[in-house]
Scaffold this motif. Structure first.
Motif, PDB file in Angstrom:
ATOM      1  N   ALA A 192       0.825  -1.211   0.000  1.00 34.96           N
ATOM      2  CA  ALA A 192       0.000   0.000   0.000  1.00 34.96           C
ATOM      3  C   ALA A 192       0.860   1.263   0.000  1.00 34.96           C
ATOM      4  CB  ALA A 192      -0.929  -0.006   1.216  1.00 34.96           C
ATOM      5  N   ALA A 193       1.967   1.237   0.747  1.00 37.11           N
ATOM      6  CA  ALA A 193       2.848   2.407   0.821  1.00 37.11           C
ATOM      7  C   ALA A 193       3.474   2.721  -0.533  1.00 37.11           C
ATOM      8  CB  ALA A 193       3.940   2.170   1.859  1.00 37.11           C
ATOM      9  N   VAL A 194       3.920   1.678  -1.229  1.00 34.79           N
ATOM     10  CA  VAL A 194       4.504   1.890  -2.551  1.00 34.79           C
ATOM     11  C   VAL A 194       3.438   2.396  -3.519  1.00 34.79           C
ATOM     12  CG1 VAL A 194       5.693   0.800  -4.483  1.00 34.79           C
ATOM     13  CG2 VAL A 194       6.305   0.182  -2.160  1.00 34.79           C
ATOM     14  N   ALA A 195       2.241   1.848  -3.425  1.00 37.84           N
ATOM     15  CA  ALA A 195       1.156   2.314  -4.278  1.00 37.84           C
ATOM     16  C   ALA A 195       0.832   3.780  -4.003  1.00 37.84           C
ATOM     17  CB  ALA A 195      -0.084   1.449  -4.064  1.00 37.84           C
ATOM     18  N   ALA A 196       1.024   4.200  -2.751  1.00 37.34           N
ATOM     19  CA  ALA A 196       0.766   5.594  -2.382  1.00 37.34           C
ATOM     20  C   ALA A 196       1.894   6.531  -2.807  1.00 37.34           C
ATOM     21  CB  ALA A 196       0.552   5.702  -0.870  1.00 37.34           C
ATOM     22  N   GLY A 197       3.009   5.956  -3.287  1.00 37.98           N
ATOM     23  CA  GLY A 197       4.086   6.785  -3.809  1.00 37.98           C
ATOM     24  C   GLY A 197       5.376   6.786  -3.014  1.00 37.98           C
ATOM     25  N   ALA A 198       5.482   5.972  -1.960  1.00 38.70           N
ATOM     26  CA  ALA A 198       6.718   5.919  -1.178  1.00 38.70           C
ATOM     27  C   ALA A 198       7.887   5.511  -2.069  1.00 38.70           C
ATOM     28  CB  ALA A 198       6.581   4.931  -0.023  1.00 38.70           C
ATOM     29  N   LYS A 199       9.038   6.127  -1.849  1.00 39.19           N
ATOM     30  CA  LYS A 199      10.216   5.868  -2.674  1.00 39.19           C
ATOM     31  C   LYS A 199      11.136   4.806  -2.085  1.00 39.19           C
ATOM     32  CE  LYS A 199       8.881   8.936  -5.568  1.00 39.19           C
ATOM     33  NZ  LYS A 199       8.306   8.470  -6.868  1.00 39.19           N
ATOM     34  N   ALA A 200      10.923   4.465  -0.828  1.00 33.30           N
ATOM     35  CA  ALA A 200      11.777   3.470  -0.175  1.00 33.30           C
ATOM     36  C   ALA A 200      10.972   2.745   0.889  1.00 33.30           C
ATOM     37  CB  ALA A 200      13.008   4.136   0.442  1.00 33.30           C
ATOM     38  N   LEU A 201      11.410   1.543   1.221  1.00 29.42           N
ATOM     39  CA  LEU A 201      10.764   0.743   2.249  1.00 29.42           C
ATOM     40  C   LEU A 201      11.803   0.310   3.283  1.00 29.42           C
ATOM     41  CD1 LEU A 201       8.554  -1.591   0.031  1.00 29.42           C
ATOM     42  CD2 LEU A 201       7.746   0.316   1.435  1.00 29.42           C
ATOM     43  N   PHE A 202      11.353   0.214   4.518  1.00 29.97           N
ATOM     44  CA  PHE A 202      12.199  -0.180   5.643  1.00 29.97           C
ATOM     45  C   PHE A 202      11.623  -1.463   6.237  1.00 29.97           C
ATOM     46  CE2 PHE A 202      13.304  -0.357  10.070  1.00 29.97           C
ATOM     47  CZ  PHE A 202      14.516   0.303  10.236  1.00 29.97           C
ATOM     48  N   PHE A 203      12.472  -2.478   6.368  1.00 34.49           N
ATOM     49  CA  PHE A 203      12.041  -3.745   6.969  1.00 34.49           C
ATOM     50  C   PHE A 203      13.080  -4.195   7.987  1.00 34.49           C
ATOM     51  CE2 PHE A 203      10.473  -3.878   2.586  1.00 34.49           C
ATOM     52  CZ  PHE A 203       9.145  -4.268   2.728  1.00 34.49           C
ATOM     53  N   GLU A 204      12.614  -4.705   9.103  1.00 35.78           N
ATOM     54  CA  GLU A 204      13.517  -5.415   9.984  1.00 35.78           C
ATOM     55  C   GLU A 204      13.443  -6.886   9.605  1.00 35.78           C
ATOM     56  OE1 GLU A 204      12.731  -4.157  14.032  1.00 35.78           O
ATOM     57  OE2 GLU A 204      14.250  -2.597  13.791  1.00 35.78           O
TER      58      GLU A 204
END
Length: 270
Positions: A223-235
């Protein structure tokens, strides 16, 4: 919107960037194994990769909670991984004096969400000249991040990332408002990172420690990428059930390729 150059890639341009790794540094073996596998996955998917782990997690729920290996040993491990695997590094700081020390290894200095309004911490991070990743406090609106980012800019550093990790909703719960992505990127002009694992955290869910609903990590990331986020953070951890902190929120290494792949396909539709 501003893009940020890091090593041989740009954050906020035409490729998805992923910041990922264990919550806290547990051992060189676990850190190296995780970084190596994540690098391989991201290379296969043509995704920018930054390895993340914390030498100290000072904002634990209790004195008994695991914090990490400390600044000296933790940065030694990060330095070895950076040299051996040729990966960019992000790690967080909790006190101003740590900024300069961490900057000898880290390419991105991260400001924890609970400390995002601490002026001295922001100024110290800015003065390293490194990219500063500011995590939006759970207690703040996206509009309030402008004055926080301004502290870094006025310290002669405009290399800023802002990470959304959910917003407090009553007691022991977080919700994600994906309008934050658009508001921050359009009005502040900085790339947004979405923290998909901390956003499913249930603060105090285990009484003396946090719990989480890991099953929602892939959904929120998409959902975040679909909303336009340019990067993702995962542990990420080889075995989250045995992780010394935040195990309830973390992805296992074996889950990452599928999650990253789907998010990358969505990113390419932006």
């Amino acid at each position: 919107m501003k893009t940020l150059t890091l090593n041989n890639f740009e954050i906020g341009k035409d490729k998805l960037t992923i910041l990922a790794g264990p919550c806290a540094t547990e051992s060189e073996e676990i850190s190296y194994k995780t970084a190596k596998k994540l690098k391989e996955i991201c290379a296969k998917l043509d995704i920018n990769f930054v390895f993340k782990t914390s030498f100290d997690k000072a904002n634990r729920s209790s004195l008994d909670s695991y914090r990490g290996l400390g600044i000296d040993k933790g940065l030694e491990i990060l330095s070895n991984i950076k040299k051996e695997l040729n990966v960019a590094i992000v790690t967080d700081i909790h006190e101003p004096y740590q900024a300069k020390i961490a900057s000898r290894v880290a390419d991105i200095i991260q400001i924890p969400a609970f400390l995002c309004r601490q002026t001295d911490l922001l100024v110290a991070a800015a003065q390293t000249g490194k990219i500063v990743n500011i995590k939006k406090g759970q207690f703040l609106s996206p509009y309030q991040m402008e004055s926080i980012a301004k502290k870094v800019i006025e310290s002669n550093n405009d290399k800023i990332l802002i990470t959304d990790r959910g917003t407090s909703f009553g007691y022991n719960n977080l919700v994600v408002d994906f309008r934050c992505v658009s508001i921050i990127q359009e009005q502040l002009g900085f790339p947004v990172v979405f923290d998909a694992t901390h956003s499913v955290q249930i603060p105090g869910g285990h009484g003396k420690s946090s719990s989480g609903e890991k099953k929602f990590v892939p959904l929120l990331a998409r959902a975040a990428v679909a909303a336009g986020a340019k990067a993702l953070f995962f542990e990420v951890h080889p075995n989250p059930k045995e992780a010394l902190c935040d195990g309830d929120n973390m992805l296992s290494i074996d889950e990452c390729e599928e999650v990253f792949s789907i998010c990358n396909k969505i990113f390419k539709l932006q």
